[in-house]
Design an enzyme around this catalytic site. Structure first.
Site, mmCIF file in Angstrom:
data_model
loop_
_atom_site.group_PDB
_atom_site.id
_atom_site.type_symbol
_atom_site.label_atom_id
_atom_site.label_comp_id
_atom_site.label_asym_id
_atom_site.label_seq_id
_atom_site.Cartn_x
_atom_site.Cartn_y
_atom_site.Cartn_z
ATOM 1 N N HIS A 267 0.805 -1.116 0.023
ATOM 2 C CA HIS A 267 0.066 -0.103 0.064
ATOM 3 C C HIS A 267 0.740 1.169 0.126
ATOM 4 C CE1 HIS A 267 -3.660 2.374 1.250
ATOM 5 N NE2 HIS A 267 -2.955 2.928 1.640
ATOM 6 N N GLU A 268 1.813 1.267 1.080
ATOM 7 C CA GLU A 268 2.666 2.576 0.853
ATOM 8 C C GLU A 268 3.626 2.711 -0.135
ATOM 9 O OE1 GLU A 268 2.020 4.801 3.300
ATOM 10 O OE2 GLU A 268 0.782 3.543 4.443
ATOM 11 N N GLU A 297 -4.719 7.977 -2.799
ATOM 12 C CA GLU A 297 -5.229 6.436 -2.301
ATOM 13 C C GLU A 297 -5.547 5.849 -3.325
ATOM 14 O OE1 GLU A 297 -4.851 6.744 0.828
ATOM 15 O OE2 GLU A 297 -5.624 4.642 1.163
HETATM 16 ZN ZN ZN Z 1 -3.005 5.112 1.998
#
Ligand code: ZN
Length: 506
Positions: A267-268, A297
Site C-alpha cells: 500500500h505505502e 489513495e
Molecule cells: Zn493510503
C-alpha cells in the site's frame, strides 16, 4: 504579458520554490521524529516542527503572496500551465486562511490542539461525554468557517473540496447509494455462502526478517525505485515524499499477523511510486504532490487491492512466499491461502476492515458529517446515530465508544470532509483498472508475471506524471472518458468474492 509581470512571475516562482524548500526540510524532520529520533530529543523536536510550520504558514498568507496573486491573477491565462496552476493553488490556500478572522483562527488552532489530547484520554477511558464539549466547539467553528468560505449547494461541499477538489454531495450521494446497495447484497451472499474460507490457515508465526525479505522483493517488482526512496520501521505507517528523488515509506511488523506489514508495504509502496514518478518539471512548485487525497489513495489501493489482492498476483508470488517462510505454509495451497487472506467479515473498526466492508465504514462517516455540517444532528445524538448506522449497514453494534465513535482521530483535528477520499480511492482505482484492461488486453497475464513495468508505465502516463497539474476529476475524465462511475468497483467486488466464496457453486 508585460515586462513587469514577467518579472513578477519569476519572483513568484522563486517564492514558491523557497516555500517548498522549507516544506522539504520540515518533512525530513518529521520523518526522523517518527522513525528513529532518540526519545529525549522529541520535546525540542516538536518545538522545531511548530516553528517551521509557523514560518511556512506565514509565507503562504504574507503580503508578498497577496501581491503575487493580485498582480498575476487577471493575466493568469497567459501564464505557463505550471505557473497558472501553482498560482491557483496558492490563491486557494491564501483565501482559505485569510477569510477567517485571525483571532478566530488562532482560537481554533488552540482548540484543536487541546481536543486531540482530550480525545486520546476519552478513547482510552471509553468516555464520549468527555470529548463531547470539544467536538461541539470544533463543529461550531467549522460551520462558521464554511460561512466565511462560502458554498454553492451544500455547506459540506466546501469541506469535500478541500481534500478532493471538485467533489460534491450531489455526486457522492448518487455513487454511494449505488455502491452501498450492491455491497449489502453481496455481503448477504458472502455470509450465506457454503464454502467459507478458513482463516486459521494463516495463524502462523512469520519473523520480521522473512516478512521484510518478501515485501522488498514485491516492492522492487512493483517498480519502487530504491535509489529514490527507502523503507523504515515506525509505529503508525506512512509515506512521505521529500522530493521526487527521495520518497520514504514506513511499516510496522507483527510476527503473528504477516498481513499487516506485507499489505501495508504494498500500500505505502503505491503511494511512493506515485510521488517518485511526478514530472521533474514540477519540483519546487506546489504541484509536486498527488492530485488529491482520493487520487493518492487510488494509487496505493491499485497496488494493494487490484494487483496485490488478485489471484493472479499470488499465483506468481506464492512460491516465493512459501520458500521465504518455509516450512510454515508448506501444507497450504495457493487457493486456500488466497481465499483466507481475502476473507470478508463485518467489524467495528474501520482500519481493520476488509475490501468489501471498508466502503460501508466510510459511508457511515460521510452521512454523519453531512448531517452535522447541515445542522441536522447535534453532538448529543451523534453516538446513537453512529451505533444505529453500524447496526444497519454492518450488522454490528459497538459495545463501547473506543470501538465506536471515538475510534478515529480525524474529528478531533477538525478534519471533516476527509473520509470520503478513502472510498473514492477504491472507486478511482477500479475505474482506472477497467480502462487499463482495455488498453493492455493481456493485463491479467502481466499480473501473473514477474514484470509489472507496463502497469507502472501506464499509471505514470495517465496519473503520476501530472502531480497537481490536473485536478482529480480531470485525470479520471481524460483517462477513462467518463466521470466517477461506481459500477467498475461493484463489478470487481462481485467477480472477486464470487471466486473467494465460490458463490456459483452449491
Ligand atoms: Zn493510503
Amino acid at each position: 504579458m508585460s515586462e513587469s509581470n514577467q518579472k513578477l512571475e519569476q519572483e513568484f516562482l522563486e517564492y514558491v520554490k523557497k516555500i517548498s524548500a522549507f516544506e522539504e526540510a520540515l518533512s525530513l524532520v518529521y520523518w526522523d521524529l517518527r522513525t528513529g529520533a532518540p526519545e529525549k530529543g522529541t520535546t525540542q523536536r516538536s518545538e522545531v516542527i511548530g516553528t517551521l510550520s509557523g514560518e511556512i504558514f506565514k509565507m503562504k498568507v504574507s503580503e508578498e503572496m497577496a501581491a503575487f496573486i493580485a498582480g498575476l491573477w487577471l493575466e493568469k491565462d497567459g501564464l505557463s500551465d505550471v505557473t497558472r496552476r501553482s498560482l491557483e493553488e496558492c490563491k486557494k490556500e491564501y483565501d482559505l486562511n485569510k477569510k477567517i478572522p485571525a483571532a478566530e483562527y488562532e482560537a481554533y488552532t488552540k482548540l484543536v490542539a487541546q481536543a486531540e489530547n482530550v480525545w486520546t484520554t476519552a478513547r482510552a477511558t471509553n468516555d464520549y461525554a468527555l470529548f463531547e464539549p470539544y467536538l461541539e466547539k470544533i463543529i461550531a467553528s467549522k460551520r462558521q468557517f464554511i460561512e466565511y468560505w462560502g458554498y454553492k449547494e451544500n455547506p459540506y461541499d466546501t469541506l469535500l473540496d478541500q481534500y478532493e477538489p471538485g467533489m460534491t454531495v450531489a455526486i457522492l450521494d448518487d455513487v454511494f447509494a449505488k455502491l452501498r446497495e450492491s455491497i449489502l447484497v453481496l455481503r448477504q451472499r458472502v455470509e450465506a455462502a457454503k464454502h467459507q474460507p478458513d482463516p486459521t490457515l494463516l495463524h502462523k508465526r512469520v519473523s520480521k526478517e522473512h516478512q521484510k525479505a518478501f515485501s522488498m522483493r514485491i516492492l522492487a517488482k512493483m517498480g519502487f525505485d530504491f535509489a529514490a526512496g527507502r523503507l523504515d520501521d515506525t509505529v503508525h505507517p506512512f509515506a512521505t515524499g521529500l522530493n521526487t528523488g527521495d520518497v520514504r515509506i514506513t511499516t510496522r511488523y507483527d510476527e503473528d499477523n504477516f498481513k499487516m506489514a506485507v499489505f501495508g508495504i504494498i500500500h505505502e509502496g503505491g503511494h511512493a511510486i506515485y510521488e517518485q514518478n511526478i514530472s521533474p518539471k514540477l519540483i519546487g512548485t506546489p504541484l509536486s504532490n498527488g492530485a488529491s487525497m482520493g487520487i493518492h489513495e487510488s494509487q496505493s489501493l491499485f497496488y494493494e487491492i487490484i494487483l496485490g489482492s488478485s489471484f493472479a498476483f499470488w499465483q506468481s508470488n506464492y512460491k516465493d512466499f512459501q520458500e521465504i517462510t518455509a516450512p510454515a505454509f508448506d501444507d497450504v495451497s495457493v487457493e486456500e491461502f488466497y481465499r483466507a487472506v481475502n476473507i470478508s467479515e463485518s467489524s467495528l473498526i474501520r482500519i481493520e476492515a476488509d475490501t468489501l466492508t471498508y466502503p460501508l465504514h466510510i459511508m457511515i462517516r460521510y452521512e454523519l458529517e453531512k448531517a452535522i455540517m447541515n445542522g441536522e444532528i447535534g453532538v448529543a445524538d451523534l453516538r446513537d446515530a453512529w451505533n444505529d448506522k453500524y447496526e444497519a449497514y454492518l450488522g454490528v453494534r459497538p459495545g463501547n465508544d473506543a470501538d465506536g465513535i471515538l475510534q478515529d482521530i480525524h474529528w478531533s483535528g477538525g478534519d471533516f470532509g476527509y473520509f470520503p477520499s478513502y472510498a473514492l480511492g477504491y472507486m478511482y482505482a477500479a475505474q482506472l483498472f477497467a480502462t487499463m484492461s482495455k488498453e493492455i488486453p493481456n493485463v491479467s497475464e502481466i499480473l501473473a508475471s514477474d514484470d509489472y513495468t507496463v502497469i507502472r508505465e501506464w499509471l505514470t502516463k495517465n496519473v503520476h506524471q501530472f502531480g497537481m497539474l490536473k485536478k482529480p476529476l480531470a485525470i479520471l475524465q481524460d483517462t477513462t472518458g467518463e466521470g466517477l462511475n461506481p459500477e467498475y468497483l461493484i463489478q470487481l467486488l462481485n467477480d472477486r468474492y464470487d471466486f473467494i466464496y465460490k458463490l456459483n457453486e452449491v
